[in-house]
Design a protein around this motif. Sequence first.
Motif, PDB file in Angstrom:
ATOM      1  N   ALA A 108       0.875  -1.360   0.046  1.00  0.00           N
ATOM      2  CA  ALA A 108      -0.057   0.028  -0.050  1.00  0.00           C
ATOM      3  C   ALA A 108       0.957   1.253   0.124  1.00  0.00           C
ATOM      4  CB  ALA A 108      -0.869   0.096   1.058  1.00  0.00           C
ATOM      5  N   ILE A 109       1.917   1.244   0.865  1.00  0.00           N
ATOM      6  CA  ILE A 109       2.885   2.500   0.805  1.00  0.00           C
ATOM      7  C   ILE A 109       3.691   2.635  -0.326  1.00  0.00           C
ATOM      8  CG2 ILE A 109       4.942   3.224   2.068  1.00  0.00           C
ATOM      9  CD1 ILE A 109       2.172   3.715   3.694  1.00  0.00           C
ATOM     10  N   SER A 110       4.317   1.463  -0.922  1.00  0.00           N
ATOM     11  CA  SER A 110       4.596   1.526  -2.161  1.00  0.00           C
ATOM     12  C   SER A 110       3.852   2.091  -3.315  1.00  0.00           C
ATOM     13  CB  SER A 110       5.212   0.130  -2.434  1.00  0.00           C
ATOM     14  OG  SER A 110       6.160  -0.366  -1.783  1.00  0.00           O
ATOM     15  N   PHE A 111       2.633   1.666  -3.426  1.00  0.00           N
ATOM     16  CA  PHE A 111       1.851   2.216  -4.336  1.00  0.00           C
ATOM     17  C   PHE A 111       1.508   3.766  -4.325  1.00  0.00           C
ATOM     18  CE2 PHE A 111      -2.593   3.370  -5.803  1.00  0.00           C
ATOM     19  CZ  PHE A 111      -2.165   3.036  -7.048  1.00  0.00           C
ATOM     20  N   ALA A 112       1.399   3.987  -3.136  1.00  0.00           N
ATOM     21  CA  ALA A 112       1.038   5.556  -2.802  1.00  0.00           C
ATOM     22  C   ALA A 112       2.116   6.362  -3.266  1.00  0.00           C
ATOM     23  CB  ALA A 112       0.956   5.758  -1.397  1.00  0.00           C
ATOM     24  N   MET A 113       3.414   5.812  -2.624  1.00  0.00           N
ATOM     25  CA  MET A 113       4.678   6.554  -3.281  1.00  0.00           C
ATOM     26  C   MET A 113       4.943   6.791  -4.686  1.00  0.00           C
ATOM     27  SD  MET A 113       7.271   5.725   0.119  1.00  0.00           S
ATOM     28  CE  MET A 113       8.433   7.240  -0.314  1.00  0.00           C
ATOM     29  N   MET A 114       4.562   5.438  -5.370  1.00  0.00           N
ATOM     30  CA  MET A 114       5.074   5.537  -6.622  1.00  0.00           C
ATOM     31  C   MET A 114       3.999   6.412  -7.525  1.00  0.00           C
ATOM     32  SD  MET A 114       6.400   1.712  -7.439  1.00  0.00           S
ATOM     33  CE  MET A 114       5.051   1.062  -6.761  1.00  0.00           C
ATOM     34  N   PHE A 127      -2.229 -11.413  -5.446  1.00  0.00           N
ATOM     35  CA  PHE A 127      -3.539 -11.148  -4.843  1.00  0.00           C
ATOM     36  C   PHE A 127      -3.369 -10.191  -3.481  1.00  0.00           C
ATOM     37  CE2 PHE A 127      -5.050 -14.945  -7.049  1.00  0.00           C
ATOM     38  CZ  PHE A 127      -6.333 -14.724  -7.565  1.00  0.00           C
ATOM     39  N   ASN A 128      -2.337 -10.213  -3.009  1.00  0.00           N
ATOM     40  CA  ASN A 128      -2.107  -9.260  -1.903  1.00  0.00           C
ATOM     41  C   ASN A 128      -1.951  -7.855  -2.345  1.00  0.00           C
ATOM     42  OD1 ASN A 128      -1.093  -7.962   0.505  1.00  0.00           O
ATOM     43  ND2 ASN A 128      -0.055  -9.944   1.248  1.00  0.00           N
ATOM     44  N   ALA A 129      -1.347  -7.728  -3.697  1.00  0.00           N
ATOM     45  CA  ALA A 129      -1.111  -6.332  -4.198  1.00  0.00           C
ATOM     46  C   ALA A 129      -2.367  -5.808  -4.419  1.00  0.00           C
ATOM     47  CB  ALA A 129      -0.215  -6.519  -5.377  1.00  0.00           C
ATOM     48  N   ILE A 130      -3.315  -6.548  -5.067  1.00  0.00           N
ATOM     49  CA  ILE A 130      -4.575  -6.080  -5.395  1.00  0.00           C
ATOM     50  C   ILE A 130      -5.272  -5.650  -4.301  1.00  0.00           C
ATOM     51  CG2 ILE A 130      -6.894  -6.692  -6.543  1.00  0.00           C
ATOM     52  CD1 ILE A 130      -5.487  -8.787  -8.227  1.00  0.00           C
ATOM     53  N   ALA A 131      -5.358  -6.519  -3.474  1.00  0.00           N
ATOM     54  CA  ALA A 131      -6.007  -6.067  -1.943  1.00  0.00           C
ATOM     55  C   ALA A 131      -5.486  -4.850  -1.409  1.00  0.00           C
ATOM     56  CB  ALA A 131      -6.150  -7.463  -0.881  1.00  0.00           C
ATOM     57  N   ALA A 132      -4.109  -4.673  -1.466  1.00  0.00           N
ATOM     58  CA  ALA A 132      -3.399  -3.489  -0.769  1.00  0.00           C
ATOM     59  C   ALA A 132      -3.913  -2.368  -1.539  1.00  0.00           C
ATOM     60  CB  ALA A 132      -2.129  -3.480  -0.942  1.00  0.00           C
ATOM     61  N   VAL A 133      -3.908  -1.997  -2.732  1.00  0.00           N
ATOM     62  CA  VAL A 133      -4.500  -0.981  -3.696  1.00  0.00           C
ATOM     63  C   VAL A 133      -5.709  -0.743  -3.324  1.00  0.00           C
ATOM     64  CG1 VAL A 133      -4.656   0.158  -5.925  1.00  0.00           C
ATOM     65  CG2 VAL A 133      -2.537  -1.306  -5.353  1.00  0.00           C
ATOM     66  N   ALA A 155      -2.905   5.562   2.529  1.00  0.00           N
ATOM     67  CA  ALA A 155      -2.187   4.309   2.633  1.00  0.00           C
ATOM     68  C   ALA A 155      -1.523   4.402   3.890  1.00  0.00           C
ATOM     69  CB  ALA A 155      -1.242   4.130   1.556  1.00  0.00           C
ATOM     70  N   MET A 156      -1.523   3.330   4.661  1.00  0.00           N
ATOM     71  CA  MET A 156      -0.998   3.374   5.819  1.00  0.00           C
ATOM     72  C   MET A 156      -0.140   1.759   6.090  1.00  0.00           C
ATOM     73  SD  MET A 156      -4.561   4.142   8.176  1.00  0.00           S
ATOM     74  CE  MET A 156      -5.421   2.905   7.501  1.00  0.00           C
ATOM     75  N   PRO A 157       0.922   1.928   6.667  1.00  0.00           N
ATOM     76  CA  PRO A 157       1.819   0.884   7.051  1.00  0.00           C
ATOM     77  C   PRO A 157       1.338  -0.078   7.826  1.00  0.00           C
ATOM     78  CG  PRO A 157       2.690   2.769   8.040  1.00  0.00           C
ATOM     79  CD  PRO A 157       1.654   3.406   7.568  1.00  0.00           C
ATOM     80  N   SER A 158       0.323   0.332   8.542  1.00  0.00           N
ATOM     81  CA  SER A 158      -0.319  -0.787   9.545  1.00  0.00           C
ATOM     82  C   SER A 158      -1.427  -1.275   8.871  1.00  0.00           C
ATOM     83  CB  SER A 158      -0.479  -0.110  10.833  1.00  0.00           C
ATOM     84  OG  SER A 158      -1.314   0.961  10.713  1.00  0.00           O
ATOM     85  N   VAL A 159      -1.949  -1.072   7.553  1.00  0.00           N
ATOM     86  CA  VAL A 159      -3.376  -1.305   7.080  1.00  0.00           C
ATOM     87  C   VAL A 159      -3.615  -2.629   7.184  1.00  0.00           C
ATOM     88  CG1 VAL A 159      -2.466  -1.566   4.870  1.00  0.00           C
ATOM     89  CG2 VAL A 159      -4.848  -0.983   5.079  1.00  0.00           C
ATOM     90  N   GLY A 160      -2.513  -3.668   7.009  1.00  0.00           N
ATOM     91  CA  GLY A 160      -2.875  -5.113   7.098  1.00  0.00           C
ATOM     92  C   GLY A 160      -2.657  -5.948   8.226  1.00  0.00           C
ATOM     93  N   ASP A 161      -2.215  -4.977   9.398  1.00  0.00           N
ATOM     94  CA  ASP A 161      -1.830  -5.890  10.629  1.00  0.00           C
ATOM     95  C   ASP A 161      -2.799  -6.617  10.978  1.00  0.00           C
ATOM     96  OD1 ASP A 161       0.524  -4.395  10.363  1.00  0.00           O
ATOM     97  OD2 ASP A 161       0.362  -3.417  12.160  1.00  0.00           O
ATOM     98  N   GLY A 162      -2.507  -8.023  11.269  1.00  0.00           N
ATOM     99  CA  GLY A 162      -3.538  -8.931  11.840  1.00  0.00           C
ATOM    100  C   GLY A 162      -4.375  -9.658  11.009  1.00  0.00           C
ATOM    101  N   LEU A 163      -4.697  -9.162   9.643  1.00  0.00           N
ATOM    102  CA  LEU A 163      -5.341  -9.640   8.552  1.00  0.00           C
ATOM    103  C   LEU A 163      -4.935 -11.137   8.243  1.00  0.00           C
ATOM    104  CD1 LEU A 163      -6.231  -6.864   6.100  1.00  0.00           C
ATOM    105  CD2 LEU A 163      -7.616  -7.941   7.701  1.00  0.00           C
TER     106      LEU A 163
END
Length: 333
Positions: A91-97, A233-239, A248-256
């Motif tokens: 998520a962070i990578s996509f937002a920055m790019m 699939f993870n990349a699609i979910a992140a975007v 976009a948050m670095p903690s967005v997937g914590d615990g998922l």
Amino acid sequence: MPLTNMNSEGQKMKKTSKLLSLIINNKSWIILILLILVASVVSKGLFFTADNLISVLKQNSYLSILALGFLVVLSSGNLDLSVGHLMGLLAISFAMMSSLMPEWLAFVVTLVIGVVAGLFNGILAIKLGLTPFILTLATGQMFRGFAYLLCDGRSITVLTPICKFLGSGKLVGNLPFNFALVIILTIILQIVITHTSFGTHLLATGGNEAAAKVSGVNTQKTKIHAFMICGFFNAIAAVMVSGRVTVAMPSVGDGLEMDAVAAVIIGGTSLSGGKANVPGAIVGALILGIITNMLNLAKVSAYWQWVVKGIIIVLAILIDVKSELLINKSKKA
């Protein structure tokens, strides 16, 4: 005992075995129907409002896609517990790019990063023989650290058109685009699992790796590909989740990763591998979403919701183990 009586008893046992297998293999649908009925009663009609139903579909679309990727790895007989932290990095990578290049290119590069991360996990786990359970916990910490380093622990606003449409766009009427995408990906993955050589090799590897090797299956290659598909699939979910919350948050997937485990197992995929219930994974994700929605409507504390989710995961594993034992006993009988 007369032969006719023995035959009739045998037919009854076969019918019982088939009925038991049918119930166990479709337990997620049974649970979903019962849960919807309970939710409609407990919420006093609030659950069945159009806005609430659409909200449930939207909120669980990214978990559904994450669950599809996790299902592929689990079917191969492995685990990937890094998926939650990897989502934050993606998520962070996509937002920055997105601020440095065209959005479509940023999306493609994010997909590539997800696949490479899966390849990294696969090579370490399969080629080097490291235990996936422990390994992916470690790589998950690495992904989490890189995510925080990239953004210095800060969230990044994401307002790009493609990302917003992927997360919050609508098709005909109020049908969420992200849920429509879940259906499309589910159909594609189901076809891959049931009608391609990769799907056959995947289930053979997860079911009995030694027998698969004897049959000429490159089990190492198959398992590494499973990790790579999970990353995709993870990349699609992140975007998607970034577009839904426009940040976009670095903690967005914590615990998922725990939610993904629960969704896939509730959906009927065996924890030991060799079986893949693709539609069931989506149903499992919806079950978790409805439970969360019910608790929110009932204004239950988020802390208690964590307790409930933990109980659900334990019950899901227990049902999976007991189901396999019942099926095996009925087959032997």
